[in-house]
Design an enzyme around this catalytic site. Structure first.
Site: not given
Length: 434
Positions: A274-275
C-alpha cells in the site's frame, strides 16, 4: 384476480411479454399495457390472428380473446387488408407489414414465426435458435418462447450452469422438473417479472405525462422542471455508462488489491502493498504468530489518525522481512487487531484482523521499490543494476476476505443467495398484496 394469461408482441423487434389479466379488461387498457411493457408509444392497435380488434371499449371476452392467446401491438398504418385465407398451420405476420408484397426475411433478419415458436406450424413444439458459445442472455433474446428456452436449458449444460450462477432461485425451481413442469415454472417467473416491469414503466409514463401537462400549463412549475432536469441528467449518466461499457469495460470490474508472498521468522504471510499508507503496520495477532510480539516497544504506543482511528500498541524496530531468498530489515508499527484496516475484499465479509501485514510507503521508499503493473511485480532494488522481483498474487491465491477466490464454496454461496432472493420475493409478494 386474473382470469387469463395473454402474450403481447411487438412485431418490429420480436419482443414479447406474457401477463395475467382479467377478461373484463378493455382493448384500450391492453394497448396501454403494451406501451408500457414493450416500450412503444403513439397510436397503437391490437391484432389477433392477423386481424385488428377495432373497438377499444370492447372487453377481451367480448373480442374473443382466450387464455394463452398472442396479441400483436402495432401502429394502424402498419396494417393492410387480411388475405382471403391465412396459410395453413400458423401465424402469417406478412399482413402486419405496410407493404402489400413484403419479401421474406433476409438471412440473419428477424423471423417472427421462429421467435414465437410457430415456424413448424405447431406452437406446442417451438423451434430453437442456438450456436456454439451462445451465452444465456443471447439465448433468452433469440428464444423468447418459454418452451424454446426451457428446451435449450435442458439440452445445453453450459446455459443451465450460467442460469444457476445468475439466478440460482429460478435454476433450483426448474432443476429436476419434467419439461412441461419446467415450462410452467418459467412462464410464472416471466409473468411475474413482466407485471412488475409493466407497472413500473406504466407509473413512470403516467408521471411523465402529468409533469408534461403541468409544464405546458405553467412553464415556471418548479417541481416539473426539477423532474425533467433529473431525467436529463439520468439520460446523460446512462449514455456515459453505455459508452464506458463499450470502450472501457474493464473499468467496471472489481480491482484486486496488491499482495505479495513473504515470510517473517519462517512464518508465511501475505503482505498488502500500500503506497498510500505512511507506515508499515502489523496486527497484534500476526506479531504473536511470528513470535516477535515481545519485541514491541510500548514507548511508541498511541493512536493512529487517518480515515478512522486505530490503537497503536507500539513499534518493533527491526523485523526481517523475507522476500524470496533475501531478507529486508523493516521497522513495523503494531496495532490492535480490532483497529487494523479492513482487507481489500468484500467489506461485508472482511474483518479487521484479515489485514495481517501492510507494507507501507516508508519501507517501499527505504528499499527503493517500484510497483510494476505492466509485469504485475513488486521490484526491490538491490544495486544500481540488480533487482529482486516478486509477483503480485492472483485471485486464486487470496482468501475471499482479501478479494480473492481461494476457498470459495460455490454451493454455499448459491444457497445464501437463494435464501436472500426467496426472502426478497416473499417481501415483494407481501407488499403487492397490501
Amino acid at each position: 384476480m386474473s382470469d387469463i394469461t395473454i402474450t403481447l408482441c411487438n412485431p418490429q423487434t420480436g419482443q414479447s411479454e406474457s401477463i395475467p389479466v382479467a377478461n373484463t379488461m378493455t382493448i384500450g387498457e391492453v394497448v396501454e399495457f403494451g406501451k408500457a411493457l414493450l416500450g412503444m408509444d403513439g397510436n397503437l392497435i391490437i391484432a389477433k390472428d392477423g386481424k385488428p380488434l377495432a373497438s377499444t371499449t370492447q372487453s377481451l371476452a367480448q373480442a374473443g380473446v382466450a387464455n394463452g392467446d398472442l396479441l400483436v401491438v402495432m401502429p394502424p398504418a402498419a396494417r393492410r387488408p387480411a388475405p382471403a385465407q391465412a396459410p395453413a398451420g400458423g401465424l402469417d405476420f406478412s399482413n402486419l407489414l405496410e407493404s402489400t408484397s413484403a419479401p421474406a426475411p433476409a438471412a440473419g433478419g428477424l423471423n417472427f414465426s421462429n421467435l414465437l415458436g410457430a415456424s413448424s406450424g405447431n406452437a406446442d413444439n417451438p423451434s430453437t435458435v442456438f450456436y456454439a458459445g451462445m451465452n444465456l442472455q443471447d439465448a433468452m433474446d433469440a428464444n423468447p418462447h418459454p418452451k424454446a428456452i426451457v428446451k435449450l436449458l435442458q439440452e445445453q449444460v453450459n446455459l443451465f450452469k450460467e442460469l444457476n450462477f445468475r439466478n440460482p432461485v429460478l435454476a433450483q425451481k426448474i432443476k429436476g422438473l419434467s419439461y412441461d413442469e419446467a415450462v410452467q415454472v418459467w412462464r410464472e417467473y416471466v409473468v411475474k417479472g413482466s407485471i412488475k416491469t409493466s407497472f413500473a414503466i406504466s407509473q413512470s409514463l403516467n408521471k411523465e405525462k402529468d409533469f408534461t401537462k403541468r409544464l405546458r400549463e405553467n412553464p415556471n412549475d418548479t417541481e416539473a422542471k426539477e423532474y425533467f432536469d433529473k431525467k436529463k441528467k439520468e439520460r446523460e449518466v446512462d449514455e456515459q455508462y453505455r459508452q464506458v461499457m463499450q470502450e472501457y469495460p474493464e473499468s467496471m470490474g472489481r480491482v484486486l488489491m496488491l499482495y505479495i508472498d513473504a515470510k517473517i521468522n519462517e512464518h508465511p504471510i501475505q503482505a498488502f502493498v500500500d503506497s498510500g499508507a505512511q507506515s508499515t503496520i502489523m496486527s497484534k495477532k500476526m506479531a504473536r504468530n511470528c513470535g516477535i510480539l515481545d519485541l514491541v516497544d510500548t514507548r511508541f504506543a498511541g493512536v493512529a489518525m487517518g480515515v478512522g482511528t486505530g490503537k497503536i500498541l507500539g513499534r518493533i524496530h527491526m523485523v526481517q522481512l523475507q522476500i524470496g531468498h533475501i531478507h529486508f530489515p523493516c521497522s513495523v508499527t503494531v496495532m490492535d487487531d480490532a483497529t487494523m484496516p479492513m482487507a481489500g475484499g468484500d467489506k461485508d465479509k472482511a474483518k479487521p484482523q484479515d489485514m495481517d501485514f501492510l507494507l507501507g510507503l516508508d519501507m517501499l521508499k527505504r528499499h527503493t521499490c517500484s510497483i510494476d503493473l505492466t509485469q504485475g511485480k513488486l521490484k526491490f532494488r538491490l544495486s544500481p543494476t540488480e533487482y529482486l522481483e516478486t509477483p503480485f498474487l492472483h485471485e486464486k491465491d487470496l482468501d475471499q476476505s482479501k478479494g480473492g477466490t481461494k476457498g470459495f464454496d460455490a454451493t454455499k454461496s448459491n444457497e445464501e443467495l437463494l435464501k436472500a432472493q426467496q426472502k426478497h420475493d416473499k417481501d415483494d409478494s407481501n407488499k403487492m398484496e397490501e
